[in-house]
Design an enzyme around this catalytic site. Structure first.
Site, PDB file in Angstrom:
ATOM      1  N   THR A 175       0.884  -1.234   0.122  1.00  0.00           N
ATOM      2  CA  THR A 175      -0.015  -0.033   0.193  1.00  0.00           C
ATOM      3  C   THR A 175       0.839   1.285  -0.018  1.00  0.00           C
ATOM      4  OG1 THR A 175      -1.492  -1.348   1.347  1.00  0.00           O
ATOM      5  CG2 THR A 175      -1.968   0.939   1.092  1.00  0.00           C
TER       6      THR A 175
ATOM      7  N   HIS B 132      -1.965  -7.420  -6.933  1.00  0.00           N
ATOM      8  CA  HIS B 132      -2.851  -7.564  -5.507  1.00  0.00           C
ATOM      9  C   HIS B 132      -4.436  -7.288  -6.036  1.00  0.00           C
ATOM     10  CE1 HIS B 132      -4.550  -5.765  -1.594  1.00  0.00           C
ATOM     11  NE2 HIS B 132      -5.420  -5.501  -2.332  1.00  0.00           N
TER      12      HIS B 132
ATOM     13  N   ASP C 129       2.547 -13.340   2.176  1.00  0.00           N
ATOM     14  CA  ASP C 129       2.019 -12.065   2.685  1.00  0.00           C
ATOM     15  C   ASP C 129       2.885 -11.556   4.139  1.00  0.00           C
ATOM     16  OD1 ASP C 129       1.063  -9.451   2.106  1.00  0.00           O
ATOM     17  OD2 ASP C 129      -0.964 -10.039   2.675  1.00  0.00           O
TER      18      ASP C 129
END
Length: 380
Positions: free
Chosen positions: A101, A197, A277
């Site tokens: 992000t 993603h 992840d």
């Protein structure tokens, strides 16, 4: 140093039965039956009795936030860097680092430095350039340049689609991004993949289907992760894999159920991988997009779920191990990884019947013994 692993039951990932594995330096140089006298008096040699243990390739984790990630809840929610001991304790000997992000306060310089640090500590590392956002942030100013000129960059990712945190790129913009990475791969002999993603929004994998249907995109250049968010997304992933793309499940407590559904839907196991992840944030949002909870993904989840998949009825050990070894190596273009064979890197796990790692080697170096990591970071 020369090390002989004597009599292990080898899953390479194909089943080879009980054989010996010869390690010379960082490489496997022989698999078969070696006479004991071949080692008599040989200096700097070690013979290890591996009878009763299963030998597999070291796991490859294609999606790890090695330098930390997150931040969706503000600065205090930035997750920490991963530790080398956490990586090897989970049977992982190769990682691919990504930003996620936050491509603003997290930099590719940090990511690259962390990857080099982990490699100095004892494992193999690669990274993706870019992050969630499009246009991609890079080290050199262009994705294609990063892939060609920076040794550890093997593609671009994780690029977010179908998510509120995505920068909502057009399909045309995605086509340019995938093409830059792919051409960079062609020029440098790397995978040149684009790692996507995939969020929970209803568009699911539609942008990626359009890439393959409307543009001259190589299917194997597309690598979509987080495909288990919903039954609909998983079914969509089966269709995408049927077109030649690669799809990835993020390891979780429901991995075995997701894998069973993938198989029942006719999903191609050769185009499926598993990842952790690890050290990425696991935010929970309400229906209005407000953050209501936060957790951090763990590397050990991947290890636990690989063996849970191996224990599934009708699932062969070779199939389960392939999801974190040979399949992943093929996706990432890592010819010396993911398989136990002469000429491959000596990344080897030796596990007992309880799936405990009795010994693990990363490029010929012992990194785990009796379930305990033998290497630690400088500041651990």
């Amino acid at each position: 140093m020369v090390t002989l692993l004597r009599g292990a039951d080898i899953c390479a990932p194909e089943r080879l039965g009980k054989q010996d594995i010869l390690i010379e330096g960082q490489q496997i140089t022989f698999i078969g039956d070696l006479p004991a006298e071949a080692f008599d008096g040989l200096p700097n040699s070690t013979v290890i009795d591996a009878q009763g243990l299963t030998a597999t390739p070291g796991f490859i984790d294609p999606h790890v936030h090695i330098a930390g990630g997150g931040g969706e809840g503000g600065y205090a929610n930035r997750t920490p860097e991963i530790l080398i001991s956490d990586i090897v304790s989970a049977g992982v000997t190769t990682v691919v680092g990504c930003l996620g992000t936050d491509g603003v306060t997290r930099s590719h310089a940090d990511l690259l430095a962390k990857a080099r640090g982990l490699e100095a500590e004892g494992i193999s590392t690669y990274i993706y350039t870019g992050s969630y956002q499009v246009p991609a942030r890079t080290l050199t100013g262009a994705v294609v340049d990063d892939v060609v000129l920076i040794d550890k960059v093997i593609g671009v990712g994780e690029v977010a689609i179908s998510d509120r945190r995505s920068f909502q790129p057009t399909v045309e913009a995605l086509a340019e991004l995938v093409s830059q990475s792919h051409v960079g791969g062609l020029l440098s002999g790397k995978a040149g993949i684009t790692h996507f993603h995939v969020g929970p929004y209803s568009t699911r994998l539609a942008p990626l289907h359009r890439l393959l249907d409307e543009y001259p995109i190589a299917p194997q250049a597309i690598y979509a992760t987080h495909i288990t968010r919903s039954p609909e997304l998983l079914a969509d992933a089966v269709d995408l894999a049927a077109k030649g793309a690669i799809v990835d499940m993020t390891a979780a407590s429901t991995t075995t159920e997701s894998l069973k559904r993938y198989i029942d839907l006719g999903g191609d196991l050769s185009r499926l991988t598993l990842s952790s992840d690890a050290n990425g944030s696991l935010p929970q949002f309400d229906s209005d997009g407000r953050l209501i909870g936060m957790d951090v993904a763990k590397q050990t989840t991947l290890y636990d779920q690989v063996w849970a998949c191996a224990d599934m009825p009708g699932m062969d050990l070779s199939q389960a191990i392939s999801l974190v070894t040979s399949n992943t190596a093929d996706v990432l273009g890592l010819e010396r990884k993911g398989r136990l064979r002469a000429g491959a890197d000596a990344d080897i796990l030796l596990t007992d019947d309880n799936h405990t790692i009795q010994l693990a080697f990363a490029q010929g170096r012992e990194v785990v013994r009796n379930g305990t990591p033998q290497i630690h970071g400088t500041f651990e």
